[in-house]
Write a protein that holds these residues in place. Structure first.
Motif, PDB file in Angstrom:
ATOM      1  N   ASP A 127       0.858  -1.173   0.000  1.00 50.33           N
ATOM      2  CA  ASP A 127       0.000   0.000   0.000  1.00 50.33           C
ATOM      3  C   ASP A 127       0.904   1.236   0.000  1.00 50.33           C
ATOM      4  OD1 ASP A 127      -2.014   1.782   0.191  1.00 50.33           O
ATOM      5  OD2 ASP A 127      -2.503   1.370   2.271  1.00 50.33           O
ATOM      6  N   GLY A 128       1.215   1.730  -1.156  1.00 47.69           N
ATOM      7  CA  GLY A 128       2.133   2.865  -1.251  1.00 47.69           C
ATOM      8  C   GLY A 128       3.094   2.631  -2.402  1.00 47.69           C
ATOM      9  N   GLU A 129       4.163   3.387  -2.412  1.00 48.69           N
ATOM     10  CA  GLU A 129       5.152   3.263  -3.486  1.00 48.69           C
ATOM     11  C   GLU A 129       6.493   2.843  -2.893  1.00 48.69           C
ATOM     12  OE1 GLU A 129       5.377   7.035  -5.376  1.00 48.69           O
ATOM     13  OE2 GLU A 129       3.232   7.115  -5.719  1.00 48.69           O
ATOM     14  N   VAL A 130       7.051   1.758  -3.398  1.00 49.42           N
ATOM     15  CA  VAL A 130       8.336   1.274  -2.883  1.00 49.42           C
ATOM     16  C   VAL A 130       9.438   2.245  -3.342  1.00 49.42           C
ATOM     17  CG1 VAL A 130      10.009  -0.612  -2.942  1.00 49.42           C
ATOM     18  CG2 VAL A 130       7.564  -1.114  -2.861  1.00 49.42           C
ATOM     19  N   GLN A 131      10.188   2.755  -2.371  1.00 46.64           N
ATOM     20  CA  GLN A 131      11.254   3.713  -2.681  1.00 46.64           C
ATOM     21  C   GLN A 131      12.608   3.018  -2.819  1.00 46.64           C
ATOM     22  OE1 GLN A 131      10.401   7.306  -2.896  1.00 46.64           O
ATOM     23  NE2 GLN A 131       8.586   6.058  -3.195  1.00 46.64           N
ATOM     24  N   PHE A 132      12.832   2.030  -1.971  1.00 47.16           N
ATOM     25  CA  PHE A 132      14.079   1.274  -2.093  1.00 47.16           C
ATOM     26  C   PHE A 132      13.863  -0.116  -1.506  1.00 47.16           C
ATOM     27  CE2 PHE A 132      14.390   2.959   2.210  1.00 47.16           C
ATOM     28  CZ  PHE A 132      14.881   1.892   2.929  1.00 47.16           C
ATOM     29  N   ILE A 133      14.710  -1.035  -1.896  1.00 46.98           N
ATOM     30  CA  ILE A 133      14.709  -2.379  -1.309  1.00 46.98           C
ATOM     31  C   ILE A 133      16.150  -2.690  -0.947  1.00 46.98           C
ATOM     32  CG2 ILE A 133      14.011  -4.788  -1.624  1.00 46.98           C
ATOM     33  CD1 ILE A 133      12.450  -3.929  -4.097  1.00 46.98           C
ATOM     34  N   ALA A 134      16.339  -3.299   0.215  1.00 55.17           N
ATOM     35  CA  ALA A 134      17.697  -3.675   0.620  1.00 55.17           C
ATOM     36  C   ALA A 134      17.644  -5.048   1.280  1.00 55.17           C
ATOM     37  CB  ALA A 134      18.256  -2.649   1.610  1.00 55.17           C
ATOM     38  N   ALA A 135      18.598  -5.879   0.925  1.00 55.79           N
ATOM     39  CA  ALA A 135      18.655  -7.203   1.558  1.00 55.79           C
ATOM     40  C   ALA A 135      19.084  -7.035   3.009  1.00 55.79           C
ATOM     41  CB  ALA A 135      19.661  -8.071   0.813  1.00 55.79           C
ATOM     42  N   GLY A 136      18.564  -7.865   3.903  1.00 58.93           N
ATOM     43  CA  GLY A 136      18.935  -7.742   5.315  1.00 58.93           C
ATOM     44  C   GLY A 136      18.397  -8.888   6.128  1.00 58.93           C
ATOM     45  N   ASN A 137      18.351  -8.676   7.411  1.00 57.96           N
ATOM     46  CA  ASN A 137      17.763  -9.702   8.275  1.00 57.96           C
ATOM     47  C   ASN A 137      17.136  -9.051   9.486  1.00 57.96           C
ATOM     48  OD1 ASN A 137      19.638  -9.770  10.698  1.00 57.96           O
ATOM     49  ND2 ASN A 137      21.077  -9.931   9.003  1.00 57.96           N
ATOM     50  N   TRP A 138      16.215  -9.747  10.053  1.00 56.76           N
ATOM     51  CA  TRP A 138      15.522  -9.236  11.226  1.00 56.76           C
ATOM     52  C   TRP A 138      15.241 -10.417  12.147  1.00 56.76           C
ATOM     53  CZ3 TRP A 138      14.569  -5.600  14.406  1.00 56.76           C
ATOM     54  CH2 TRP A 138      13.449  -5.610  15.237  1.00 56.76           C
ATOM     55  N   GLN A 139      15.813 -10.355  13.333  1.00 52.88           N
ATOM     56  CA  GLN A 139      15.626 -11.414  14.323  1.00 52.88           C
ATOM     57  C   GLN A 139      15.942 -12.790  13.738  1.00 52.88           C
ATOM     58  OE1 GLN A 139      11.627 -10.588  15.827  1.00 52.88           O
ATOM     59  NE2 GLN A 139      12.614  -9.717  17.610  1.00 52.88           N
ATOM     60  N   GLY A 140      17.057 -12.853  13.061  1.00 50.36           N
ATOM     61  CA  GLY A 140      17.519 -14.141  12.561  1.00 50.36           C
ATOM     62  C   GLY A 140      16.862 -14.585  11.271  1.00 50.36           C
ATOM     63  N   THR A 141      15.902 -13.804  10.778  1.00 52.42           N
ATOM     64  CA  THR A 141      15.252 -14.177   9.523  1.00 52.42           C
ATOM     65  C   THR A 141      15.839 -13.346   8.407  1.00 52.42           C
ATOM     66  OG1 THR A 141      13.209 -14.621  10.712  1.00 52.42           O
ATOM     67  CG2 THR A 141      13.033 -14.294   8.327  1.00 52.42           C
ATOM     68  N   ARG A 142      16.223 -14.014   7.336  1.00 51.80           N
ATOM     69  CA  ARG A 142      16.757 -13.274   6.195  1.00 51.80           C
ATOM     70  C   ARG A 142      15.615 -12.749   5.346  1.00 51.80           C
ATOM     71  NH1 ARG A 142      20.476 -16.317   2.662  1.00 51.80           N
ATOM     72  NH2 ARG A 142      18.815 -17.842   2.711  1.00 51.80           N
ATOM     73  N   GLY A 143      15.844 -11.643   4.706  1.00 53.08           N
ATOM     74  CA  GLY A 143      14.770 -11.082   3.880  1.00 53.08           C
ATOM     75  C   GLY A 143      15.163  -9.733   3.319  1.00 53.08           C
ATOM     76  N   PHE A 144      14.167  -8.887   3.169  1.00 55.43           N
ATOM     77  CA  PHE A 144      14.400  -7.592   2.516  1.00 55.43           C
ATOM     78  C   PHE A 144      13.736  -6.460   3.300  1.00 55.43           C
ATOM     79  CE2 PHE A 144      14.552 -10.802  -0.792  1.00 55.43           C
ATOM     80  CZ  PHE A 144      15.695 -10.442  -1.508  1.00 55.43           C
ATOM     81  N   TRP A 145      14.462  -5.362   3.400  1.00 51.09           N
ATOM     82  CA  TRP A 145      13.874  -4.125   3.911  1.00 51.09           C
ATOM     83  C   TRP A 145      13.303  -3.370   2.718  1.00 51.09           C
ATOM     84  CZ3 TRP A 145      13.557  -3.514   9.035  1.00 51.09           C
ATOM     85  CH2 TRP A 145      14.475  -4.178   9.847  1.00 51.09           C
ATOM     86  N   ALA A 146      12.171  -2.756   2.932  1.00 49.81           N
ATOM     87  CA  ALA A 146      11.595  -1.922   1.872  1.00 49.81           C
ATOM     88  C   ALA A 146      11.159  -0.594   2.477  1.00 49.81           C
ATOM     89  CB  ALA A 146      10.406  -2.632   1.232  1.00 49.81           C
ATOM     90  N   GLY A 147      11.505   0.466   1.825  1.00 42.83           N
ATOM     91  CA  GLY A 147      11.018   1.795   2.215  1.00 42.83           C
ATOM     92  C   GLY A 147       9.824   2.109   1.341  1.00 42.83           C
ATOM     93  N   VAL A 148       8.689   2.366   1.959  1.00 45.38           N
ATOM     94  CA  VAL A 148       7.443   2.553   1.205  1.00 45.38           C
ATOM     95  C   VAL A 148       6.861   3.934   1.512  1.00 45.38           C
ATOM     96  CG1 VAL A 148       5.098   1.679   0.838  1.00 45.38           C
ATOM     97  CG2 VAL A 148       6.966   0.081   1.280  1.00 45.38           C
ATOM     98  N   LEU A 149       6.673   4.709   0.495  1.00 47.75           N
ATOM     99  CA  LEU A 149       6.076   6.037   0.655  1.00 47.75           C
ATOM    100  C   LEU A 149       4.571   5.883   0.508  1.00 47.75           C
ATOM    101  CD1 LEU A 149       7.131   8.937   1.063  1.00 47.75           C
ATOM    102  CD2 LEU A 149       6.892   9.265  -1.388  1.00 47.75           C
ATOM    103  N   GLN A 150       3.871   6.389   1.514  1.00 46.07           N
ATOM    104  CA  GLN A 150       2.431   6.168   1.553  1.00 46.07           C
ATOM    105  C   GLN A 150       1.721   7.496   1.775  1.00 46.07           C
ATOM    106  OE1 GLN A 150       0.497   4.066   4.989  1.00 46.07           O
ATOM    107  NE2 GLN A 150       0.645   2.320   3.621  1.00 46.07           N
ATOM    108  N   ALA A 151       0.570   7.654   1.170  1.00 47.68           N
ATOM    109  CA  ALA A 151      -0.213   8.876   1.409  1.00 47.68           C
ATOM    110  C   ALA A 151      -0.671   8.869   2.862  1.00 47.68           C
ATOM    111  CB  ALA A 151      -1.413   8.900   0.481  1.00 47.68           C
ATOM    112  N   ALA A 152      -0.567  10.011   3.509  1.00 44.45           N
ATOM    113  CA  ALA A 152      -0.980  10.125   4.907  1.00 44.45           C
ATOM    114  C   ALA A 152      -2.182  11.057   4.981  1.00 44.45           C
ATOM    115  CB  ALA A 152       0.181  10.672   5.741  1.00 44.45           C
ATOM    116  N   PRO A 153      -2.937  10.991   6.087  1.00 40.70           N
ATOM    117  CA  PRO A 153      -4.100  11.885   6.198  1.00 40.70           C
ATOM    118  C   PRO A 153      -3.667  13.346   6.045  1.00 40.70           C
ATOM    119  CG  PRO A 153      -4.096  10.265   7.958  1.00 40.70           C
ATOM    120  CD  PRO A 153      -2.795  10.123   7.246  1.00 40.70           C
ATOM    121  N   GLY A 154      -4.447  14.095   5.354  1.00 42.80           N
ATOM    122  CA  GLY A 154      -4.099  15.510   5.102  1.00 42.80           C
ATOM    123  C   GLY A 154      -3.699  15.687   3.665  1.00 42.80           C
ATOM    124  N   ALA A 155      -4.122  16.786   3.094  1.00 39.04           N
ATOM    125  CA  ALA A 155      -3.859  17.007   1.671  1.00 39.04           C
ATOM    126  C   ALA A 155      -2.369  17.041   1.377  1.00 39.04           C
ATOM    127  CB  ALA A 155      -4.501  18.318   1.237  1.00 39.04           C
ATOM    128  N   GLY A 156      -1.948  16.237   0.430  1.00 37.94           N
ATOM    129  CA  GLY A 156      -0.554  16.245  -0.010  1.00 37.94           C
ATOM    130  C   GLY A 156       0.431  15.669   1.001  1.00 37.94           C
TER     131      GLY A 156
END
Lengths: 457, 450
Positions: free
Chosen positions: B407-436
């Protein structure tokens, strides 16, 4: 043909998807038609120039149509009412188009240049500014009185970031190649403070031909392939008489002749019977014209040199031809705004054709005040100064009646004094090809190209 | 007439995937609707599928999809708290984590059978409170051969087996990259790269706590950009922890070394390092160079022999193509492939010898990242419906394994891990309440079984 259509369907679907691609596409060129500028020195006298110089010079602040104020050069700006000081903090590591540093000192100098100009907005601002100082990345504008709307005053389109070096530009683009009388190519400024433009180049055409991507035109045309933007501005053309020794008959004869020029040019302009706009002026200025025979008999022994500001250079061919056909000894000379100001004191300049751009929304009192200050030239006198103070008083009186009365008095006075006759008015729409959907225009009717990107093929 | 036929063909082509699953979807819809009505007068009941057996002609992959469809529908029921206990599917049976079944109110058992030409779904609901089966229901639908084939095609796996979103939180805007490395105390440190600073977090259970931050100073030439992008690289070299930070607003990447308890400048390089790879037993920084101020890379890959102090120039170059996104897959420090999304948003693959290879499937995207030469994550390239695709690249191909809606637009993806699980970080730009208004969400998509 039908087959071709069906083959195109998947391509169209793909194009639709790509148009919304998440990573915007950098590259491409937009073509626009404008009047040819005289030079790269800032001169925003007409609408075309207002647009052109906005491409190569960066404004301190932008005023959007919805009233939002933004800046690309300042990372922070804050008005401290108690200290009566505006703090402008420049973004770090800014550069001009040639890579030379853009510093707080450039901001200070640019602001001072603006304050020293003859412009109405500049004189309003200079009345409240006490000093402009800078330290490191910060510029401090100290004010004489509490002025909460100081930022709004800094949105004037003429207030731009200037470099010391003439080959440096602060705008979104910088000049790359100029083929006189034909076109000028601008390239994206890689150091632009607001982030490099998506477009690589802007090609500005000075010649007629197939419609480019962006151009100015009379309202209500080109509906099919273009988006029409109400520019929110109009351009008035006036005939000015700079010396007091010109006879009334000569003035009226020249005025009548130029009125007929509009007829001959196919009524390109609206008749103007007011100093600002007919619909907002409390008085109608009716100058009774002379017949062609009478005009000719008055002017036939005169040798007239009519100076025309270069912002009207698009009239050059037609006007020169028209005057030649009249068999009168009237010579036209197109002159740059800065040259004109330098020769003002010369008694040789008697007849001038000038133009002024006005924002429709600007209050009438502000427009009339601007005309008086900027267009009375060497005819400005103590009486006008007094009238301006009375206008200011009327403005603060909260009485609309009083205000309009003062506007009427000023209009009558300056036309009766016979130094400025309103001639024509031109309304503009800005047309943009529908394939550039992200185009916006600001409060001053200038297209903002920062967000315009090519629809990827 | 021709037009009408053409239109129908186009519709069929576009909608084939959706139509082909009609039978299975209808089966699931009926089951979910029944369960929805069964639980409608109950509030906040804890429910899970604890058994799923397959006696039909469908395979394990088809079961996975049916299970996923059912779970996604039940998750939408307001008065149900659905627990997803599925661990795996094998040999026609679902494997569930039953250690969590104590906290449940109702247990659901499912069975697929083949009844002549139709596929049937048997469903029983067991109440733990009443200690008895409280509902039994059976539905059947015709599932065509084509639909069965489609269900069994391994195009997308599902969350428990594939990549799933395991973490999401809001970050300040313009986050460009996330990398992690184990700290001296053994705890993972997560480095968040912003245009003007790096913030280091450490994991505390399921949260990230700010550990340290430091400002990055850039100098001219500086190219202001509408879309700041950058890459961070962390690695150990002898006693030093080395960090490189490169971006599209500076032609130089900063190299910092953590020594004597503080980050110290250790030089700069004239490209953006992505990885440290080994070639001929020598370590090399490998990366690309952005077109200044823009969102794409030049058509070159740079290799710089790495040694401290870092040499600022002298990298050798290999030609690829201008790239919207780029990453390098490696195994045991050796370069395996260069993955590129070109300026036409098309995925392109280059061998370690920089010969262009033809991947098995053609794809388009906007951002990508490679995880250890095994997985490639790629974002979609359409603003209207962004999503993440996870592709199996282990055999040098490009096999789609899973897709996750974003839900949003992926800005970047980076390989990584979290709590021992391998995977990908993604930065997602999402519309927030309020115009613009917009906000940046950080998501971690991991694969639990790896």
């Amino acid at each position: 043909m039908n087959k071709a259509k069906w083959l195109l369907l998947p391509l169209l679907l793909l194009a639709t998807l790509l148009a919304g691609a998440i990573k915007p596409y950098y590259g491409g060129e937009i073509a626009m038609r404008l009047n040819e500028p005289a030079s790269f020195n800032l001169s925003t006298a007409n609408y075309s120039n207002l647009i052109f110089y906005s491409l190569i010079y960066e404004n301190f602040f932008y005023l959007k149509k919805d009233g939002e104020i933004t800046s690309h050069v300042f990372q922070d700006y804050r008005y401290d009412a108690a200290a009566r000081t505006l703090f402008l903090t420049l973004k770090e590591n800014l550069s001009f188009s040639n890579g030379k540093p853009l510093t707080a000192r450039n901001i200070q100098v640019s602001l001072k240049v603006f304050l020293a100009s003859e412009l109405f907005t500049a004189s309003r601002l200079s009345k409240v500014v006490k000093a402009v100082r800078f330290s490191n990345e910060q510029v401090l504008v100290e004010l004489l009185a509490d002025t909460p709307d100081i930022i709004a005053m800094l949105t004037a389109p003429e207030l731009v970031v200037l470099a010391e070096d003439e080959q440096s530009f602060s705008g979104l683009f910088y000049p790359h190649e100029w083929e006189k009388n034909h076109h000028l190519t601008l390239r994206a400024n890689p150091y632009y403070a607001g982030g490099r433009a998506y477009l690589d180049t802007v090609r500005i055409l000075f010649t007629e031909g197939p419609a480019p991507d962006l151009f100015l035109g009379a309202p209500g045309q080109f509906k099919e392939n273009f988006l029409e933007f109400d520019s929110g501005i109009y351009q008035n053309i006036y005939l000015c008489f700079l010396q007091g020794d010109i006879g009334q008959n000569t003035k009226i004869a020249l005025y009548s002749l130029l009125k007929r020029f509009n007829e001959a040019a196919g009524f390109r302009f609206r008749e103007l019977n007011a100093l600002t706009a007919d619909e907002e002026s409390p008085v109608a200025i009716r100058i009774k014209g002379l017949s062609p025979q009478k005009t000719a008999s008055i002017l036939k022994f005169s040798e007239i040199k009519l100076y025309v500001l270069s912002s009207l250079s698009n009239l050059e061919k037609e006007l020169t031809a028209f005057l030649k056909d009249s068999n009168l000894r009237i010579e036209t000379q197109f002159i740059d705004d800065s040259q004109f100001m330098a020769f003002l004191d010369s008694t040789g300049i008697k007849y001038v054709l000038i133009d002024k751009i006005f924002q429709k929304k600007t209050p009438a009192e502000e427009k009339i005040s601007r005309i008086l200050k900027e267009s009375s030239f060497n005819r400005f006198n103590a009486q006008y100064l007094r009238m301006l103070s009375e206008l200011e008083e009327a403005r603060t009186s909260n009485s609309q009646e009083l205000l309009m009365e003062q506007i009427a008095r000023i209009s009558e006075a300056i036309v009766n004094d016979g130094f400025i006759f309103p001639l024509f008015q031109k309304n503009y729409s800005l047309y943009a090809r529908k394939s550039w959907p992200a185009l916006e225009i600001d409060y001053y009717g200038r297209p903002l190209l920062q967000q315009v990107s090519k629809t990827h093929d | 007439m021709k037009k009408a036929i053409g239109f129908l063909l186009a519709l069929i082509a576009l909608g084939a995937g959706a139509w082909a699953q009609q039978g299975a979807e209808a089966l699931v819809a009926d089951g979910a609707a029944y369960l929805g009505s069964f639980f409608k007068d109950k509030f906040d009941v804890r429910v899970a599928v604890v058994r799923f057996e397959n006696g039909s002609e469908l395979g394990d992959l088809a079961m996975q999809k049916i299970y996923q469809m059912l779970v996604s529908r039940l998750e939408g029921e307001k008065n149900i708290q659905l627990k997803d206990l599925l661990v795996d599917f094998s040999d026609g049976r679902g494997v569930f984590n039953l250690s969590q079944s104590d906290g449940l109110d109702f247990l659901i058992e499912l069975k697929l059978i083949q009844n002549k030409s139709k596929t049937g779904l048997g469903l029983t609901v067991f109440s733990r409170l009443q200690d008895r089966v409280v509902a039994v229901k059976y539905f059947e639908k015709a599932v065509s051969k084509g639909e069965m084939d489609l269900l069994q095609a391994r195009n997308f796996a599902f969350s428990a087996l594939g990549f799933s979103k395991q973490l999401e939180f809001e970050s300040k805007k313009h986050l460009m990259d996330i990398q992690s490395i184990a700290g001296a105390d053994g705890r993972m440190q997560y480095y968040f790269f912003y245009p003007d600073e790096i913030i280091i977090y450490v994991a505390n259970e399921t949260r990230l706590e700010k550990h340290f931050q430091f400002k990055l100073k850039w100098s001219r030439p500086f190219f202001p950009t509408r879309h700041p992008e950058g890459k961070l690289l962390l690695f150990r070299s002898a006693q030093d922890l080395v960090l490189t930070a490169g971006s599209n607003f500076s032609p130089y990447s900063q190299v910092l070394a953590f020594r004597a308890g503080q980050w110290q400048e250790a030089g700069q390089v004239d490209f953006v390092p992505f990885r440290l790879v080994t070639m001929n037993q020598n370590p090399y920084l490998v990366g690309g160079r952005y077109e200044e101020g823009r969102n794409f890379f030049k058509d070159r890959v740079y290799f710089l022999p790495f040694a401290m102090p870092v040499a600022s120039g002298g990298a050798y170059q290999k030609k690829t193509c201008p790239a919207m996104a780029m990453d390098f897959s490696e195994a045991a420090g050796q370069l395996q492939a260069v993955h590129v999304i070109d300026r036409d948003y098309a995925y392109r693959l280059f061998s370690p010898g920089f010969e262009e290879m033809k991947p098995l499937a053609e794809r388009r995207g906007a951002s990508l990242a490679a995880l250890d030469g095994e997985w490639l994550a790629m974002s979609d390239y359409s603003r209207t419906s962004d999503q993440l695709y996870f592709l199996d690249i282990r055999d040098g191909g490009l096999r789609p394994a899973y897709a996750g809606k974003v839900d949003g637009e992926v800005q970047f993806i980076a390989a990584g891990n979290w709590q021992g699980t391998r995977g990908f970080w993604a930065g997602v730009l999402q519309a927030a309440p309020g115009a613009g208004m917009e906000r940046l969400l950080v998501q971690f998509w991991g694969k639990r079984d790896e």
